[in-house]
Design a protein around this motif. Sequence first.
Motif, PDB file in Angstrom:
ATOM      1  N   GLY A 234      30.708  66.755  11.884  1.00 32.11           N
ATOM      2  CA  GLY A 234      29.467  67.714  11.690  1.00 32.11           C
ATOM      3  C   GLY A 234      29.203  68.678  12.465  1.00 32.11           C
ATOM      4  N   PHE A 235      28.631  70.030  12.189  1.00 31.90           N
ATOM      5  CA  PHE A 235      28.370  71.122  13.197  1.00 31.90           C
ATOM      6  C   PHE A 235      27.348  71.872  12.755  1.00 31.90           C
ATOM      7  N   ARG A 236      26.847  72.740  13.458  1.00 34.63           N
ATOM      8  CA  ARG A 236      26.056  73.690  13.358  1.00 34.63           C
ATOM      9  C   ARG A 236      26.310  75.243  13.884  1.00 34.63           C
ATOM     10  N   VAL A 237      25.595  76.176  13.366  1.00 33.88           N
ATOM     11  CA  VAL A 237      25.797  77.578  13.809  1.00 33.88           C
ATOM     12  C   VAL A 237      24.747  78.061  14.412  1.00 33.88           C
ATOM     13  N   ASP A 238      24.828  78.996  15.655  1.00 39.16           N
ATOM     14  CA  ASP A 238      23.626  79.358  16.230  1.00 39.16           C
ATOM     15  C   ASP A 238      23.591  80.713  15.579  1.00 39.16           C
ATOM     16  N   ARG A 239      22.365  81.524  16.383  1.00 43.93           N
ATOM     17  CA  ARG A 239      21.952  82.657  15.799  1.00 43.93           C
ATOM     18  C   ARG A 239      23.122  83.846  15.652  1.00 43.93           C
ATOM     19  N   ASP A 240      23.880  83.383  16.780  1.00 42.50           N
ATOM     20  CA  ASP A 240      24.832  84.562  16.932  1.00 42.50           C
ATOM     21  C   ASP A 240      26.256  84.262  16.156  1.00 42.50           C
ATOM     22  N   GLY A 241      26.128  83.309  15.332  1.00 37.49           N
ATOM     23  CA  GLY A 241      27.360  82.882  14.804  1.00 37.49           C
ATOM     24  C   GLY A 241      28.399  82.025  15.395  1.00 37.49           C
ATOM     25  N   ARG A 242      28.028  81.525  16.569  1.00 38.89           N
ATOM     26  CA  ARG A 242      28.918  80.521  17.273  1.00 38.89           C
ATOM     27  C   ARG A 242      28.784  79.352  16.472  1.00 38.89           C
ATOM     28  N   VAL A 243      29.952  78.494  16.307  1.00 39.68           N
ATOM     29  CA  VAL A 243      29.972  76.980  15.829  1.00 39.68           C
ATOM     30  C   VAL A 243      30.050  76.077  17.113  1.00 39.68           C
ATOM     31  N   TRP A 244      29.117  75.267  16.742  1.00 34.92           N
ATOM     32  CA  TRP A 244      28.838  74.017  17.840  1.00 34.92           C
ATOM     33  C   TRP A 244      29.314  72.714  17.110  1.00 34.92           C
ATOM     34  N   THR A 245      30.413  72.218  17.377  1.00 32.24           N
ATOM     35  CA  THR A 245      31.073  71.133  16.468  1.00 32.24           C
ATOM     36  C   THR A 245      31.109  69.820  17.260  1.00 32.24           C
ATOM     37  N   SER A 246      31.111  68.827  16.700  1.00 29.72           N
ATOM     38  CA  SER A 246      31.315  67.538  17.271  1.00 29.72           C
ATOM     39  C   SER A 246      32.989  67.486  17.126  1.00 29.72           C
ATOM     40  N   THR A 247      33.196  66.529  18.252  1.00 26.69           N
ATOM     41  CA  THR A 247      34.508  66.033  18.541  1.00 26.69           C
ATOM     42  C   THR A 247      34.730  64.669  19.074  1.00 26.69           C
ATOM     43  N   ALA A 248      35.907  64.070  19.532  1.00 25.49           N
ATOM     44  CA  ALA A 248      35.992  62.770  20.013  1.00 25.49           C
ATOM     45  C   ALA A 248      35.557  62.910  21.685  1.00 25.49           C
ATOM     46  N   GLU A 249      35.472  64.101  22.239  1.00 22.83           N
ATOM     47  CA  GLU A 249      35.394  64.112  23.772  1.00 22.83           C
ATOM     48  C   GLU A 249      33.654  64.764  23.711  1.00 22.83           C
ATOM     49  N   GLY A 250      32.993  65.247  22.597  1.00 19.95           N
ATOM     50  CA  GLY A 250      31.665  65.650  22.760  1.00 19.95           C
ATOM     51  C   GLY A 250      31.537  66.890  21.708  1.00 19.95           C
ATOM     52  N   VAL A 251      30.951  68.008  22.350  1.00 20.41           N
ATOM     53  CA  VAL A 251      30.869  69.156  21.512  1.00 20.41           C
ATOM     54  C   VAL A 251      31.542  70.138  22.014  1.00 20.41           C
ATOM     55  N   HIS A 252      32.363  70.917  21.054  1.00 19.03           N
ATOM     56  CA  HIS A 252      32.982  72.083  21.191  1.00 19.03           C
ATOM     57  C   HIS A 252      32.496  73.395  20.884  1.00 19.03           C
TER      58      HIS A 252
END
Length: 304
Positions: A234-252
């Motif tokens: 799962g992931f979400r997008v911030d107000r400037d369009g950056r993608v914050w996504t889950s991974t095996a080591e945390g958030v990218h």
Amino acid sequence: MFYGQIEGTDFVVLDKRFSELFAGHIRVDRLWTGAVWSEGPAWFAAGRYLIWSDIPNNRMLRYDDASGHVSVFRQPSMNSNGNTVDNQGRLVTCEHLMRRVTRTEIDGSITVLADKWRGKRLNSPNDVVVKSDDSIWFTDPSYGIDSDNEGDRASPEIDGCHAYRVDPKSGDVARIIDDMVRPNGLAFSPDEKLLYVADTGAPRHIRRFAVSPDGKSVKGGEVFAVCAAGAFDGFRVDRDGRVWTSTAEGVHCFDPDGTLIGKILIPEIVANVTFGGVKRNRLFICGTTSLYAALLMTNGSKLG
């Protein structure tokens, strides 16, 4: 139960653009632990609380932002997975066990939004987002019917795993993406002109689709980012369009141009994230067993 900042968490700057997104003194806090597999965080601004799923434990949990208290929100939860908040502030949930997408009404009753496509039962809806026109978009891999761990083992009725759209007026369920192996997390760009969808099959990546002018279909689907640590979930997008996504080591964190600009390291696999807090500048992170959070110098593009 509050645990505070723990070892194994850190902000890793890979591009100077990432260093502008958090203050130097900020650290990651573990807010609670005790789940088997945390998923589907959704922020409810009116009540200042977060709802998320603990899939194998068949329950949904509630974190109160004012007190820090965590309680059981719903049990059984029908092995709920992804959650979001619609434009009217109602909870929308993907249920593995019942193989459906539901909405919890203001009075607490449950409305079924989607459980079939062309008369055939869905596999096990996984993640969900709501567009500004009130349409509901969700993914339908088969994790909930692959075994008895996150639902009930069953044979699929649909040929493959796809993504769908529920029309806000007619309630019709339309297939919008049919060329993915295991579609999973999804989110719109701030202007809703783009739809990002993660594939946890092989290869493990996020694809980017162009949304049609009428908002009812997508085209394209080029690879936006490839996962170098496990799989994007799962992931979400911030107000400037950056993608914050889950991974095996945390958030990218990926810039809109596709560059991996930074990481938030978490000492367990991360399944999903969402923005919340009073100013929507707090990133809530669902690790395998725990709920984490970090304050950022950006804001989520929308609730949910």
